[in-house]
Design a protein around this motif. Structure first.
Motif, PDB file in Angstrom:
ATOM      1  N   UNK A  52     -81.218-105.353  17.274  1.00  0.00           N
ATOM      2  CA  UNK A  52     -80.091-106.185  17.703  1.00  0.00           C
ATOM      3  C   UNK A  52     -79.144-106.544  16.568  1.00  0.00           C
ATOM      4  N   UNK A  53     -79.622-106.490  15.332  1.00  0.00           N
ATOM      5  CA  UNK A  53     -78.832-106.981  14.198  1.00  0.00           C
ATOM      6  C   UNK A  53     -78.757-105.952  13.060  1.00  0.00           C
ATOM      7  N   UNK A 107     -62.917 -97.931  18.448  1.00  0.00           N
ATOM      8  CA  UNK A 107     -62.568 -99.068  19.281  1.00  0.00           C
ATOM      9  C   UNK A 107     -62.733-100.429  18.647  1.00  0.00           C
ATOM     10  N   UNK A 108     -63.281-100.513  17.427  1.00  0.00           N
ATOM     11  CA  UNK A 108     -63.482-101.831  16.814  1.00  0.00           C
ATOM     12  C   UNK A 108     -62.214-102.354  16.143  1.00  0.00           C
ATOM     13  N   UNK A 111     -67.239-112.837  15.526  1.00  0.00           N
ATOM     14  CA  UNK A 111     -66.848-112.107  16.726  1.00  0.00           C
ATOM     15  C   UNK A 111     -66.798-110.614  16.495  1.00  0.00           C
ATOM     16  N   UNK A 112     -66.250-110.205  15.357  1.00  0.00           N
ATOM     17  CA  UNK A 112     -66.204-108.783  15.041  1.00  0.00           C
ATOM     18  C   UNK A 112     -67.617-108.234  14.858  1.00  0.00           C
ATOM     19  N   UNK A 113     -68.469-109.008  14.178  1.00  0.00           N
ATOM     20  CA  UNK A 113     -69.837-108.536  13.972  1.00  0.00           C
ATOM     21  C   UNK A 113     -70.559-108.337  15.298  1.00  0.00           C
ATOM     22  N   UNK A 114     -70.357-109.221  16.247  1.00  0.00           N
ATOM     23  CA  UNK A 114     -71.047-109.071  17.537  1.00  0.00           C
ATOM     24  C   UNK A 114     -70.643-107.771  18.218  1.00  0.00           C
ATOM     25  N   UNK A 127     -73.222-104.651  18.841  1.00  0.00           N
ATOM     26  CA  UNK A 127     -73.386-104.120  20.195  1.00  0.00           C
ATOM     27  C   UNK A 127     -73.133-102.615  20.222  1.00  0.00           C
ATOM     28  N   UNK A 128     -72.127-102.168  19.472  1.00  0.00           N
ATOM     29  CA  UNK A 128     -71.806-100.732  19.438  1.00  0.00           C
ATOM     30  C   UNK A 128     -72.939 -99.933  18.798  1.00  0.00           C
ATOM     31  N   UNK A 129     -73.496-100.435  17.711  1.00  0.00           N
ATOM     32  CA  UNK A 129     -74.578 -99.719  17.042  1.00  0.00           C
ATOM     33  C   UNK A 129     -75.860 -99.739  17.864  1.00  0.00           C
TER      34      UNK A 129
END
Length: 201
Positions: A134-135, A148-149, A157-160, A164-166
């Motif tokens: 998850x992290x 898309x990032x 917010x960017x890290x979340x 999620x993408x990874x």
């Protein structure tokens, strides 16, 4: 800047080769301290952290995690001073709180970033020890590859979105390649590919 092609690669060999080249990528960087820090971070520290109940990192471990993160990317001495200046017990308390909030990623991240000198990237290095699916570690060279990032922003917010993408890519790799992949392994493969392509943070 031209993006590496690994993110869109679908062949088993491309991803496996990139992941297996991680040690060579570490060796390719000029930092004298990185190799030892990286071996410790990947091979010793996860077992130590996950053996504790509740999971947490110590003050000394947080300092070394910060040194690892900076040696792999950009060295920011003032941040390291701030991390070292966290009072005894504060690091342990914050990371214990984070361990209890892993099902609420935003709150887990906030618990660690409450520490002096710790932003989302350093916090992600701690959380990746506790839950590597998850992290994933928050790395600029990897984030640049993820479609898309948008431009890299050092925010929660960017890290979340990055995490999620990874995580989603790891799930795809498990399904398509039949391998056991975590978001952390996706991060390391993409980072190694970027280093071998001559990119730097």
């Amino acid at each position: 800047m031209t993006q590496p092609t690994l993110w869109s690669a679908s062949t088993a060999d491309a991803w496996r080769d990139a992941l297996s080249s991680y040690d060579a990528a570490i060796a390719a960087l000029p930092s004298e301290r990185l190799a030892a820090h990286d071996l410790w971070y990947r091979h010793e520290l996860p077992a130590l952290v996950t053996s504790r109940a509740p999971m947490h990192v110590t003050h000394d471990e947080m300092v070394r995690i910060t040194e690892w993160k900076m040696a792999r990317g950009v060295w920011r001495a003032p941040n390291l001073v701030l991390v070292k200046n966290n009072a005894p017990g504060v690091v342990e308390d914050a990371t214990m709180r984070a361990a209890g909030l892993l099902q609420q990623p935003g709150k887990a991240l906030s618990a660690v970033t409450s520490l002096g000198g710790v932003g989302p990237a350093t916090a992600s290095a701690v959380l990746a020890l506790m839950d590597p699916q998850a992290f994933p570690f928050f790395d600029e060279l990897v984030a640049r590859q993820v479609e898309g990032l948008g431009p890299v922003a050092w925010t929660a917010g960017y890290y979340r979105k990055y995490a999620a993408a990874l995580s989603a890519r790891a799930e795809q790799l498990r399904a398509v390649l039949g391998d056991t992949w975590t978001a952390t392994q996706v991060e390391r493969a993409c980072w190694a590919a970027a280093i071998h392509a001559g990119q730097r943070a």
